[in-house]
Design a protein around this motif. Structure first.
Motif, PDB file in Angstrom:
ATOM      1  N   THR A 161       0.851  -1.197   0.000  1.00  0.00           N
ATOM      2  CA  THR A 161       0.000   0.000   0.000  1.00  0.00           C
ATOM      3  C   THR A 161       0.879   1.236   0.000  1.00  0.00           C
ATOM      4  N   ASP A 162       0.563   2.176  -0.892  1.00  0.00           N
ATOM      5  CA  ASP A 162       1.337   3.404  -1.034  1.00  0.00           C
ATOM      6  C   ASP A 162       0.390   4.597  -0.951  1.00  0.00           C
ATOM      7  N   PHE A 163       0.467   5.374   0.140  1.00  0.00           N
ATOM      8  CA  PHE A 163      -0.300   6.606   0.274  1.00  0.00           C
ATOM      9  C   PHE A 163       0.432   7.743  -0.437  1.00  0.00           C
ATOM     10  N   TYR A 164      -0.331   8.655  -1.022  1.00  0.00           N
ATOM     11  CA  TYR A 164       0.286   9.786  -1.702  1.00  0.00           C
ATOM     12  C   TYR A 164      -0.555  11.032  -1.473  1.00  0.00           C
ATOM     13  N   GLY A 165       0.018  12.174  -1.797  1.00  0.00           N
ATOM     14  CA  GLY A 165      -0.684  13.438  -1.570  1.00  0.00           C
ATOM     15  C   GLY A 165      -0.506  13.904  -0.133  1.00  0.00           C
ATOM     16  N   GLU A 166      -1.224  14.956   0.219  1.00  0.00           N
ATOM     17  CA  GLU A 166      -1.150  15.517   1.567  1.00  0.00           C
ATOM     18  C   GLU A 166      -2.118  14.763   2.471  1.00  0.00           C
ATOM     19  N   THR A 167      -1.576  13.767   3.146  1.00  0.00           N
ATOM     20  CA  THR A 167      -2.422  12.947   4.004  1.00  0.00           C
ATOM     21  C   THR A 167      -1.632  12.419   5.183  1.00  0.00           C
ATOM     22  N   ASN A 168      -2.329  12.270   6.292  1.00  0.00           N
ATOM     23  CA  ASN A 168      -1.750  11.634   7.471  1.00  0.00           C
ATOM     24  C   ASN A 168      -2.572  10.418   7.883  1.00  0.00           C
ATOM     25  N   SER A 169      -3.332   9.878   6.942  1.00  0.00           N
ATOM     26  CA  SER A 169      -4.291   8.847   7.295  1.00  0.00           C
ATOM     27  C   SER A 169      -3.703   7.448   7.321  1.00  0.00           C
ATOM     28  N   GLY A 170      -2.485   7.272   6.855  1.00  0.00           N
ATOM     29  CA  GLY A 170      -1.940   5.929   6.850  1.00  0.00           C
ATOM     30  C   GLY A 170      -0.455   5.924   6.577  1.00  0.00           C
ATOM     31  N   TYR A 171       0.139   4.742   6.735  1.00  0.00           N
ATOM     32  CA  TYR A 171       1.550   4.532   6.510  1.00  0.00           C
ATOM     33  C   TYR A 171       1.742   3.599   5.320  1.00  0.00           C
ATOM     34  N   ASP A 172       2.708   3.936   4.450  1.00  0.00           N
ATOM     35  CA  ASP A 172       3.074   3.020   3.381  1.00  0.00           C
ATOM     36  C   ASP A 172       3.611   1.733   4.004  1.00  0.00           C
ATOM     37  N   HIS A 173       3.199   0.608   3.478  1.00  0.00           N
ATOM     38  CA  HIS A 173       3.692  -0.647   4.024  1.00  0.00           C
ATOM     39  C   HIS A 173       3.601  -1.757   2.992  1.00  0.00           C
ATOM     40  N   SER A 174       4.334  -2.822   3.244  1.00  0.00           N
ATOM     41  CA  SER A 174       4.281  -4.014   2.406  1.00  0.00           C
ATOM     42  C   SER A 174       4.358  -5.242   3.297  1.00  0.00           C
ATOM     43  N   ARG A 175       3.727  -6.323   2.846  1.00  0.00           N
ATOM     44  CA  ARG A 175       3.735  -7.570   3.605  1.00  0.00           C
ATOM     45  C   ARG A 175       3.964  -8.735   2.651  1.00  0.00           C
ATOM     46  N   VAL A 176       4.607  -9.770   3.167  1.00  0.00           N
ATOM     47  CA  VAL A 176       4.797 -10.993   2.407  1.00  0.00           C
ATOM     48  C   VAL A 176       4.724 -12.162   3.372  1.00  0.00           C
ATOM     49  N   GLY A 177       4.124 -13.260   2.932  1.00  0.00           N
ATOM     50  CA  GLY A 177       3.981 -14.402   3.817  1.00  0.00           C
ATOM     51  C   GLY A 177       3.551 -15.641   3.061  1.00  0.00           C
ATOM     52  N   GLY A 178       3.315 -16.697   3.814  1.00  0.00           N
ATOM     53  CA  GLY A 178       2.912 -17.949   3.201  1.00  0.00           C
ATOM     54  C   GLY A 178       2.326 -18.909   4.206  1.00  0.00           C
ATOM     55  N   LYS A 179       1.707 -19.989   3.683  1.00  0.00           N
ATOM     56  CA  LYS A 179       1.109 -21.039   4.504  1.00  0.00           C
ATOM     57  C   LYS A 179       1.498 -22.386   3.932  1.00  0.00           C
ATOM     58  N   LEU A 180       1.573 -23.368   4.818  1.00  0.00           N
ATOM     59  CA  LEU A 180       1.830 -24.746   4.410  1.00  0.00           C
ATOM     60  C   LEU A 180       1.062 -25.654   5.349  1.00  0.00           C
ATOM     61  N   GLY A 181       0.269 -26.561   4.790  1.00  0.00           N
ATOM     62  CA  GLY A 181      -0.529 -27.419   5.652  1.00  0.00           C
ATOM     63  C   GLY A 181      -1.189 -28.539   4.887  1.00  0.00           C
ATOM     64  N   VAL A 182      -2.185 -29.162   5.517  1.00  0.00           N
ATOM     65  CA  VAL A 182      -2.891 -30.297   4.911  1.00  0.00           C
ATOM     66  C   VAL A 182      -4.389 -30.130   5.099  1.00  0.00           C
ATOM     67  N   ASP A 183      -5.143 -30.656   4.134  1.00  0.00           N
ATOM     68  CA  ASP A 183      -6.596 -30.829   4.221  1.00  0.00           C
ATOM     69  C   ASP A 183      -6.880 -32.330   4.315  1.00  0.00           C
TER      70      ASP A 183
END
Length: 422
Positions: free
Chosen positions: A164-186
């Protein structure tokens, strides 16, 4: 309550999307709507602790909506062994432009079932109405494969990322990035009985505030079974989260479990139950946050008449914290009466209303918090006005009445869309 509203809004949007893409090929919907959110007073009573709690509280209390909107929804859908759905949604209010692009691709192969989802969001606030909602670009993707390990067992591997990348004149949020994963069984145990178990990891980076970076890992599982008389769903999740802060500040471990059951006595009478448990333990060196446990029980007796289901019963909730100074504790015991009415007809009509009236008694009342009576109402509906004209509605209200009237709280949220399918 607002968190529930967000979840319901997403679900209602998905329901509408499913209607919009009920057949292969292109579907175009055009419509108008109205959004309204009013808050007379709000104190964050949710158990959202740690460095993210201030952000959550600010966002919940800063958004005020009173806007008409226009929207266009274009969906392409192709089904079969390889299915694809592409959707673009454009929405504009007097202050905001929103654009969402979604893709969902699924394919059955000799190595298993493959799924890929992607989403792109753009929100641009081109004029101010006194509320700085902010402008941003956001994207996310999920890739998953389910590979057979036996006749009833499948290995599940998933990778996901978002930014997520906020732009313009704003204080409503922080730029951030996330990465992850799952491993399991059904694991299948029968035609309508399924168990899952996954391990997961996730990492977040916040460019403008490294103290909001975190790494997390945990386990999540579920068990679902359906018979002629009894339906059971059990969900469990344990997570350990480590923020990029000194001395373990705000780090925690959290366990959550939900048990939902439905016992059908006959074609007309049934009973629904729900048990919720949440326990959060912070790092011993954390001086700002307190361990807490939350427990809830709901038991409803119901009757079915045609497409309508009516259920009534008691609802209880208990919160216990572990602070050194009890003057800041929010321990409470909550009792309520809950009524639930829903209808899902074959003619394309869906409606659900939940009404909850109760009393919250605090263990440690003070000048900033006191016992109160509350009333909550949530209504969602989606139905066809005419053959190609569809209306969906969301109404949510949350009222609190305290002995000290300055602590009274009122939240009203209303959202609607009237759309025509070409």
């Amino acid at each position: 309550m607002l968190k529930i509203c967000v979840a319901v809004t997403i679900a209602l949007s998905a329901f509408s999307s499913a209607n919009a893409a009920s057949r292969d090929g292109l579907t175009l919907k055009a419509g108008v709507g109205y959004d309204y959110l009013s808050q007379r007073y709000f104190v964050d009573s949710f158990n959202v602790s740690g460095p993210d709690s201030l952000l959550t509280r600010w966002e919940l209390t800063s958004e005020y909506l009173n806007d008409f909107k226009a929207r266009l929804d274009l969906t392409f859908r192709k089904t079969g062994t390889s299915s694809l759905e592409l959707r673009s949604l454009y929405e504009q209010t007097p202050h905001l432009i929103k654009l969402k692009l979604n893709s969902d691709w699924r394919k059955k192969t000799s190595h298993g079932d493959v799924l890929w989802r992607g989403q792109f969001d753009w929100r641009d606030q081109y004029s101010s109405d006194g509320n700085d909602l902010g402008s941003y670009l956001s994207g996310s993707t999920v890739g998953r494969i389910k590979t057979p390990l036996g006749s009833r067992t499948r290995l599940v591997a998933q990778l996901q990322a978002d930014i997520t990348d906020f732009y313009g004149e704003t204080n409503s949020g922080y730029d951030h990035s996330r990465v992850g994963g799952k491993l399991g069984v059904d694991q299948e145990f029968g035609l309508l009985t399924l168990a899952t178990l996954n391990g997961f990891v996730m990492a977040r980076q916040v460019a403008d505030s490294q103290t909001l970076d975190y790494g997390s890992y945990g386990l999540e599982g579920s068990f679902s079974s359906s018979t002629e008389r009894l339906d059971i769903d059990l969900l469990g999740r344990w997570e350990s989260k480590d923020y990029n802060r000194p001395d373990g500040e705000s780090d925690y471990s959290r366990f959550e479990a939900d048990l939902l059951g439905r016992w059908t006595f006959s074609q007309r009478y049934f009973c629904r139950q729900r048990v919720e448990l949440e326990a959060t333990s912070y790092d011993p060196a954390d001086l700002l946050n307190d361990d807490y446990r939350r427990f809830g029980v709901t038991v409803l007796g119901g009757i079915r008449i045609g497409c309508f289901e009516l259920a009534l019963g008691p609802d209880f909730e208990l919160l216990r914290e572990s602070p050194e100074d009890t003057s800041f504790a929010e321990d409470y015991f909550e009792t309520a009466a809950l009524a639930d009415i829903s209808c899902l007809s074959a003619q394309g009509f869906f409606a659900s209303m939940e009404s909850r009236f109760g009393y919250r008694q605090l263990e440690y009342p003070n000048q900033y918090q006191s016992d109160f009576i509350f009333y909550e109402l949530m209504l969602i509906a989606d139905f066809s006005v005419r053959k190609q004209l569809n209306l969906n509605l969301l109404l949510s209200t949350d009222w609190e009445w305290h002995d000290n009237t300055s602590l009274d709280n009122r939240v009203v949220l209303f959202s609607s869309v009237l759309a025509y399918t070409f």
